[in-house]
Design a protein around this motif. Sequence first.
Motif, PDB file in Angstrom:
ATOM      1  N   LEU A  85      34.773  43.716  -1.137  1.00  0.00           N
ATOM      2  CA  LEU A  85      33.519  43.425  -1.815  1.00  0.00           C
ATOM      3  C   LEU A  85      33.665  43.668  -3.306  1.00  0.00           C
ATOM      4  O   LEU A  85      34.603  44.322  -3.749  1.00  0.00           O
ATOM      5  CB  LEU A  85      32.382  44.274  -1.240  1.00  0.00           C
ATOM      6  CG  LEU A  85      32.526  45.792  -1.361  1.00  0.00           C
ATOM      7  CD1 LEU A  85      31.749  46.323  -2.535  1.00  0.00           C
ATOM      8  CD2 LEU A  85      32.055  46.451  -0.073  1.00  0.00           C
ATOM      9  N   GLU A  93      26.263  40.691  -3.132  1.00  0.00           N
ATOM     10  CA  GLU A  93      25.774  40.333  -1.798  1.00  0.00           C
ATOM     11  C   GLU A  93      24.556  41.141  -1.360  1.00  0.00           C
ATOM     12  O   GLU A  93      23.985  40.870  -0.307  1.00  0.00           O
ATOM     13  CB  GLU A  93      26.884  40.501  -0.768  1.00  0.00           C
ATOM     14  CG  GLU A  93      28.026  39.521  -0.990  1.00  0.00           C
ATOM     15  CD  GLU A  93      29.136  39.705   0.013  1.00  0.00           C
ATOM     16  OE1 GLU A  93      28.962  39.272   1.161  1.00  0.00           O
ATOM     17  OE2 GLU A  93      30.166  40.294  -0.365  1.00  0.00           O
ATOM     18  N   VAL A 153      27.199  45.587   3.103  1.00  0.00           N
ATOM     19  CA  VAL A 153      27.745  44.234   2.936  1.00  0.00           C
ATOM     20  C   VAL A 153      28.066  43.617   4.297  1.00  0.00           C
ATOM     21  O   VAL A 153      27.754  42.455   4.550  1.00  0.00           O
ATOM     22  CB  VAL A 153      28.981  44.245   2.009  1.00  0.00           C
ATOM     23  CG1 VAL A 153      29.740  42.937   2.084  1.00  0.00           C
ATOM     24  CG2 VAL A 153      28.554  44.541   0.569  1.00  0.00           C
ATOM     25  N   ILE A 154      28.681  44.386   5.169  1.00  0.00           N
ATOM     26  CA  ILE A 154      28.964  43.874   6.525  1.00  0.00           C
ATOM     27  C   ILE A 154      27.677  43.464   7.215  1.00  0.00           C
ATOM     28  O   ILE A 154      27.596  42.391   7.830  1.00  0.00           O
ATOM     29  CB  ILE A 154      29.745  44.923   7.347  1.00  0.00           C
ATOM     30  CG1 ILE A 154      31.166  45.042   6.816  1.00  0.00           C
ATOM     31  CG2 ILE A 154      29.750  44.563   8.830  1.00  0.00           C
ATOM     32  CD1 ILE A 154      31.940  46.229   7.363  1.00  0.00           C
ATOM     33  N   ARG A 186      26.340  40.222   5.778  1.00  0.00           N
ATOM     34  CA  ARG A 186      27.129  39.058   6.167  1.00  0.00           C
ATOM     35  C   ARG A 186      26.872  38.621   7.604  1.00  0.00           C
ATOM     36  O   ARG A 186      27.151  37.476   7.971  1.00  0.00           O
ATOM     37  CB  ARG A 186      28.625  39.357   6.005  1.00  0.00           C
ATOM     38  CG  ARG A 186      29.041  39.460   4.557  1.00  0.00           C
ATOM     39  CD  ARG A 186      30.502  39.844   4.441  1.00  0.00           C
ATOM     40  NE  ARG A 186      30.895  39.999   3.045  1.00  0.00           N
ATOM     41  CZ  ARG A 186      32.041  40.484   2.642  1.00  0.00           C
ATOM     42  NH1 ARG A 186      32.945  40.868   3.536  1.00  0.00           N
ATOM     43  NH2 ARG A 186      32.304  40.602   1.357  1.00  0.00           N
ATOM     44  N   SER A 187      26.375  39.536   8.439  1.00  0.00           N
ATOM     45  CA  SER A 187      26.187  39.175   9.856  1.00  0.00           C
ATOM     46  C   SER A 187      24.807  38.663  10.143  1.00  0.00           C
ATOM     47  O   SER A 187      23.959  38.562   9.350  1.00  0.00           O
ATOM     48  CB  SER A 187      26.478  40.378  10.742  1.00  0.00           C
ATOM     49  OG  SER A 187      25.671  41.478  10.426  1.00  0.00           O
TER      50      SER A 187
END
Length: 120
Positions: free
Chosen positions: A43, A68, A115-116, A119-120
């Motif tokens: 990231l 993000e 961030v994970i 993104r999901s």
Amino acid sequence: MTYKEPAVDEASGSKPEHETKVADLTVIDTVLRALGAVEYVRLTKHCANYRFTASGRNMLATMVTVPELDGTFIELETLAEPDDLASALADVRAVLTVLGIDERDLTSEQYTDAVINARS
């Protein structure tokens, strides 16, 4: 490069940190992979650092944006010995209060996890 030890205060997420400069990202990538590390997430984190003194302590405020994630984050740090931790955290919280940041605004979620999740 920063190594963060486990949290010493669950409420704040405060962790002892050990930092060093990395002169060559390719070299450190090779070393980490040779030690068995696997890239977890990549990231971008933009930081602006501000140093000041409050309550007789040297403080470092880092304004953070992660493209993000929505919003701007502030990380507020000071050095403290283990027997001074409660006092140091109280001084950090006092500065946050002056900045208009209260307990509801705090998070111990790591940028990598945020961030994970984004993104999901």
